[in-house]
Design a protein around this motif. Sequence first.
Motif, PDB file in Angstrom:
ATOM      1  N   SER A 101       0.873  -0.663   0.170  1.00  0.00           N
ATOM      2  CA  SER A 101       0.302  -0.029   0.030  1.00  0.00           C
ATOM      3  C   SER A 101       1.117   1.207  -0.295  1.00  0.00           C
ATOM      4  CB  SER A 101      -0.922  -0.124   0.934  1.00  0.00           C
ATOM      5  OG  SER A 101      -0.013   0.075   2.235  1.00  0.00           O
ATOM      6  N   GLY A 102       0.180   2.141  -0.161  1.00  0.00           N
ATOM      7  CA  GLY A 102       1.183   3.561  -0.106  1.00  0.00           C
ATOM      8  C   GLY A 102       1.713   3.771   1.562  1.00  0.00           C
ATOM      9  N   ALA A 103       1.374   3.525   2.437  1.00  0.00           N
ATOM     10  CA  ALA A 103       1.064   3.331   3.771  1.00  0.00           C
ATOM     11  C   ALA A 103       2.509   3.038   4.057  1.00  0.00           C
ATOM     12  CB  ALA A 103       0.034   3.805   4.403  1.00  0.00           C
ATOM     13  N   GLU A 104       2.585   2.286   3.702  1.00  0.00           N
ATOM     14  CA  GLU A 104       3.610   0.885   3.353  1.00  0.00           C
ATOM     15  C   GLU A 104       5.115   1.420   3.236  1.00  0.00           C
ATOM     16  OE1 GLU A 104       2.725  -3.407   4.094  1.00  0.00           O
ATOM     17  OE2 GLU A 104       1.222  -2.483   3.222  1.00  0.00           O
ATOM     18  N   ALA A 105       4.674   2.035   1.632  1.00  0.00           N
ATOM     19  CA  ALA A 105       5.805   2.326   0.988  1.00  0.00           C
ATOM     20  C   ALA A 105       6.189   3.566   1.317  1.00  0.00           C
ATOM     21  CB  ALA A 105       5.316   3.054  -0.400  1.00  0.00           C
ATOM     22  N   ASN A 106       5.674   4.429   1.977  1.00  0.00           N
ATOM     23  CA  ASN A 106       5.992   5.695   2.886  1.00  0.00           C
ATOM     24  C   ASN A 106       6.946   5.623   3.410  1.00  0.00           C
ATOM     25  OD1 ASN A 106       5.325   7.386   0.842  1.00  0.00           O
ATOM     26  ND2 ASN A 106       3.202   7.905   1.655  1.00  0.00           N
ATOM     27  N   GLU A 107       5.838   4.781   4.979  1.00  0.00           N
ATOM     28  CA  GLU A 107       6.822   3.939   6.083  1.00  0.00           C
ATOM     29  C   GLU A 107       8.328   3.389   6.160  1.00  0.00           C
ATOM     30  OE1 GLU A 107       3.751   3.834   9.305  1.00  0.00           O
ATOM     31  OE2 GLU A 107       6.122   3.340   9.501  1.00  0.00           O
ATOM     32  N   CYS A 108       8.391   2.736   4.610  1.00  0.00           N
ATOM     33  CA  CYS A 108       9.985   1.827   4.121  1.00  0.00           C
ATOM     34  C   CYS A 108      10.537   3.772   3.696  1.00  0.00           C
ATOM     35  CB  CYS A 108       9.403   1.078   3.019  1.00  0.00           C
ATOM     36  SG  CYS A 108      11.044   0.638   2.657  1.00  0.00           S
ATOM     37  N   ALA A 109      10.227   4.739   3.424  1.00  0.00           N
ATOM     38  CA  ALA A 109      10.983   5.673   2.881  1.00  0.00           C
ATOM     39  C   ALA A 109      11.488   5.724   4.142  1.00  0.00           C
ATOM     40  CB  ALA A 109      10.106   6.231   2.099  1.00  0.00           C
ATOM     41  N   ILE A 110      10.329   6.640   5.009  1.00  0.00           N
ATOM     42  CA  ILE A 110      11.037   6.886   6.640  1.00  0.00           C
ATOM     43  C   ILE A 110      11.537   6.267   7.259  1.00  0.00           C
ATOM     44  CG2 ILE A 110       9.963   7.557   9.413  1.00  0.00           C
ATOM     45  CD1 ILE A 110       7.333   8.210   7.237  1.00  0.00           C
ATOM     46  N   LYS A 111      11.892   4.507   7.058  1.00  0.00           N
ATOM     47  CA  LYS A 111      12.248   4.167   7.926  1.00  0.00           C
ATOM     48  C   LYS A 111      13.616   4.122   7.141  1.00  0.00           C
ATOM     49  CE  LYS A 111      11.946  -0.108   9.658  1.00  0.00           C
ATOM     50  NZ  LYS A 111      11.034  -1.178   9.656  1.00  0.00           N
ATOM     51  N   VAL A 112      14.166   3.616   6.054  1.00  0.00           N
ATOM     52  CA  VAL A 112      15.511   4.531   5.303  1.00  0.00           C
ATOM     53  C   VAL A 112      16.118   6.036   5.098  1.00  0.00           C
ATOM     54  CG1 VAL A 112      16.121   4.706   2.935  1.00  0.00           C
ATOM     55  CG2 VAL A 112      14.824   2.776   3.373  1.00  0.00           C
ATOM     56  N   ALA A 113      14.823   6.712   5.388  1.00  0.00           N
ATOM     57  CA  ALA A 113      16.173   7.742   6.225  1.00  0.00           C
ATOM     58  C   ALA A 113      16.550   8.488   7.061  1.00  0.00           C
ATOM     59  CB  ALA A 113      14.279   8.989   5.747  1.00  0.00           C
TER      60      ALA A 113
END
Length: 388
Positions: A101-113
């Motif tokens: 999902s979009g929320a999970e794609a963003n969660e991953c982006a946040i964790k990577v950052a």
Amino acid sequence: MNIKELDSEYIAGTYGRFPLVLKSGKGSLVWDEDGREYIDLGTGIAVNTFGIADEEWNSAVTAQLSKLSHTSNLYYSEPCAKLAEALCLRTGMKKVFFSNSGAEANECAIKVARKYAAEKKGREYYTIITLKNSFHGRTITTLAATGQDVFHNDFTPLTEGFAYAGANCIEEVEALVAENKCAAVMMEMVQGEGGVNPLNEDFVSDVAELCRRKDILLICDEVQCGNGRCGSLYAYMNYGIEPDIVSTAKGLAGGLPLGATMLGEKVKDVLTPSSHGSTFGGNPVCSAGALNILSRIDDELLADVRKKSEYIKNVLCGADGIVSVSGMGLMLGVKTERDAGEVIAECMENGVLVIKAKDKVRLLPALNIPMELLSRAVEVLKRAAANK
Ligand SMILES: *Cc1c(COP(=O)(O)O)cnc(C)c1O
């Protein structure tokens, strides 16, 4: 009980649904339970990229479905590996993490950052700047990233470490960068839920330059505006920038749940074994659907998306009752003198499905909608806006 009654009895009350039970569809046409036909300009919120039950997509998906529908990420499988390759070749990004999902794609982006900044600059560099009026998802962390209080109120305390700058206000971004130890700036090139507002080119290039100078990661949330929707494969490509992380979902798999977080050169090796994961992420059926969609978003299709966008703007701009048309490609927001909800209801009565974004009527048609259906639907909207 009929379907509406069953739904309100047994489904959690999160959705204010339109009074319509959809039964089947074909391309940009959809039928309700009474057999009434509608032209679909909403595509399930920018998800059905090539419309409903598209034949090529159907064959790709069903072929995979009958071969191997799920593996978990404990094993290798072909569709997600090929999809990751295709995404990287088309964007210049280096690696992909798949989710649902979009929320999970963003969660991953946040964790990577956060992990990149912690390892490179120190754990205190965790702040992520997002924009006011943005939308990044419904999990506690992506709600925190979402720069709209209305979404926050009942769910505090949210994840810490987010700060909000005004869209198109570089001074506010600079001030937040000066006040906080920052990991990233995250933004939508076209704010979707916020009212279909594209960012200004100068603002985007100033943010990109600031990020480069300060080694702050630039994250583009392309969950809604990506996958051909804005007339380029990803909307950031219209701005001539190179983000470090791109998240996407909605239209990626053409109607199946799939999220992707694409990682650029700087962050390609940040995720290491067991630092992140997903049981369903990169599911073979969803990936097969996405491979088909991606292979068809070519220059010819994108030129056609831009042409249809111009067509819609030409018909609607300056027409009776239309205040303005915002957006890019086939992601458009129409501000009407009449209340948007009334216009949407009247369109539905006249056989056209459109949705809302803040106080605007939002148009997200299939990228391959036939001109004949598009012009019929836009005429219906035009008449509704004129209150005729
Ligand atoms: C829809 C959306 C999300 C959330 O996606 P879900 O799949 O509903 O979790 C995140 N960001 C943007 C820009 C969106 O439009």
